[in-house]
Design a protein around this motif. Sequence first.
Motif, PDB file in Angstrom:
ATOM      1  N   ASP A  42       0.801  -1.213   0.000  1.00  0.00           N
ATOM      2  CA  ASP A  42       0.000   0.000   0.000  1.00  0.00           C
ATOM      3  C   ASP A  42       0.840   1.273   0.000  1.00  0.00           C
ATOM      4  O   ASP A  42       0.648   2.153  -0.831  1.00  0.00           O
ATOM      5  CB  ASP A  42      -0.977  -0.006   1.168  1.00  0.00           C
ATOM      6  N   GLU A  43       1.795   1.377   0.904  1.00  0.00           N
ATOM      7  CA  GLU A  43       2.590   2.595   1.009  1.00  0.00           C
ATOM      8  C   GLU A  43       3.540   2.764  -0.173  1.00  0.00           C
ATOM      9  O   GLU A  43       3.816   3.883  -0.588  1.00  0.00           O
ATOM     10  CB  GLU A  43       3.350   2.618   2.329  1.00  0.00           C
ATOM     11  N   TYR A  45       2.964   1.983  -3.322  1.00  0.00           N
ATOM     12  CA  TYR A  45       2.262   2.442  -4.517  1.00  0.00           C
ATOM     13  C   TYR A  45       1.333   3.626  -4.292  1.00  0.00           C
ATOM     14  O   TYR A  45       1.050   4.372  -5.221  1.00  0.00           O
ATOM     15  CB  TYR A  45       1.479   1.285  -5.137  1.00  0.00           C
ATOM     16  N   THR A  46       0.821   3.817  -3.073  1.00  0.00           N
ATOM     17  CA  THR A  46      -0.118   4.914  -2.834  1.00  0.00           C
ATOM     18  C   THR A  46       0.429   5.979  -1.887  1.00  0.00           C
ATOM     19  O   THR A  46      -0.147   7.050  -1.779  1.00  0.00           O
ATOM     20  CB  THR A  46      -1.446   4.395  -2.240  1.00  0.00           C
ATOM     21  N   ARG A  48       0.306   5.703   1.251  1.00  0.00           N
ATOM     22  CA  ARG A  48      -0.553   5.657   2.436  1.00  0.00           C
ATOM     23  C   ARG A  48      -0.737   4.224   2.906  1.00  0.00           C
ATOM     24  O   ARG A  48      -0.683   3.295   2.119  1.00  0.00           O
ATOM     25  CB  ARG A  48      -1.931   6.232   2.110  1.00  0.00           C
ATOM     26  N   ILE A  71      -8.090   4.064   4.992  1.00  0.00           N
ATOM     27  CA  ILE A  71      -6.968   4.640   4.263  1.00  0.00           C
ATOM     28  C   ILE A  71      -6.465   5.797   5.105  1.00  0.00           C
ATOM     29  O   ILE A  71      -7.213   6.734   5.406  1.00  0.00           O
ATOM     30  CB  ILE A  71      -7.392   5.117   2.858  1.00  0.00           C
ATOM     31  N   GLU A  74      -1.089  10.477   4.668  1.00  0.00           N
ATOM     32  CA  GLU A  74       0.303  10.195   4.313  1.00  0.00           C
ATOM     33  C   GLU A  74       1.210  10.359   5.533  1.00  0.00           C
ATOM     34  O   GLU A  74       1.159  11.386   6.217  1.00  0.00           O
ATOM     35  CB  GLU A  74       0.745  11.148   3.202  1.00  0.00           C
ATOM     36  N   PHE A 126      -1.833  11.390  -2.703  1.00  0.00           N
ATOM     37  CA  PHE A 126      -2.308  10.087  -3.193  1.00  0.00           C
ATOM     38  C   PHE A 126      -2.309  10.068  -4.719  1.00  0.00           C
ATOM     39  O   PHE A 126      -1.842   9.119  -5.350  1.00  0.00           O
ATOM     40  CB  PHE A 126      -3.713   9.830  -2.638  1.00  0.00           C
ATOM     41  N   LEU A 130       0.280   7.923  -7.497  1.00  0.00           N
ATOM     42  CA  LEU A 130      -0.199   7.066  -8.580  1.00  0.00           C
ATOM     43  C   LEU A 130       0.222   7.555  -9.966  1.00  0.00           C
ATOM     44  O   LEU A 130       0.100   6.834 -10.944  1.00  0.00           O
ATOM     45  CB  LEU A 130      -1.723   6.956  -8.524  1.00  0.00           C
TER      46      LEU A 130
END
Length: 162
Positions: A42-43, A45-46, A48, A71, A74, A126, A130
């Motif tokens: 998760d962290e 790629y996003t 977060r 979610i 950050e 976010f 991406l």
Amino acid sequence: MKIANTKFKKAIIISLAVIILAVVLVILFISPITKYLVEKYDEKYTGRQITMSWAYVNPFTGYVYFSNYKIYEEKSDSIALSGAGLSGNFKTLKILSGNYEINELAFDHPIWFISQDKKDFNFMSFIKALTPKNPDTTKSPSSFNILKIKIKNGEFHYLQKE
């Protein structure tokens, strides 16, 4: 000759059984594998942290559901978006061609905390995470579309820090 033919048939049957068993196991365990992969990467790629109670994935219909998702902001332990459920219907064949299309994204009882500091919103990091850093202009571009968004009984909280 007959013995070699029987051994060949037996080898093919065993190979097919192993392949079918592997496919069945992947289908059975794709939901917990998805939960694990989302929470692990998760962290990366996003930007977060993302948590959930459980995930359900149907690779044949393209349906994905996350239960009790959270979610986080950050680099923080504050929750930015949470809800009872998040579901989506993907076009699975389009994913193979690099076109990511979500027919419907549905939020069930979402609670979203939106904050703004001057011109920046808390969700901009976010989006930046991406966005590709150095897009390859020689490849045909991928596309990402969300055709329909549904929100059931949502709460949105806005904080202006300025």
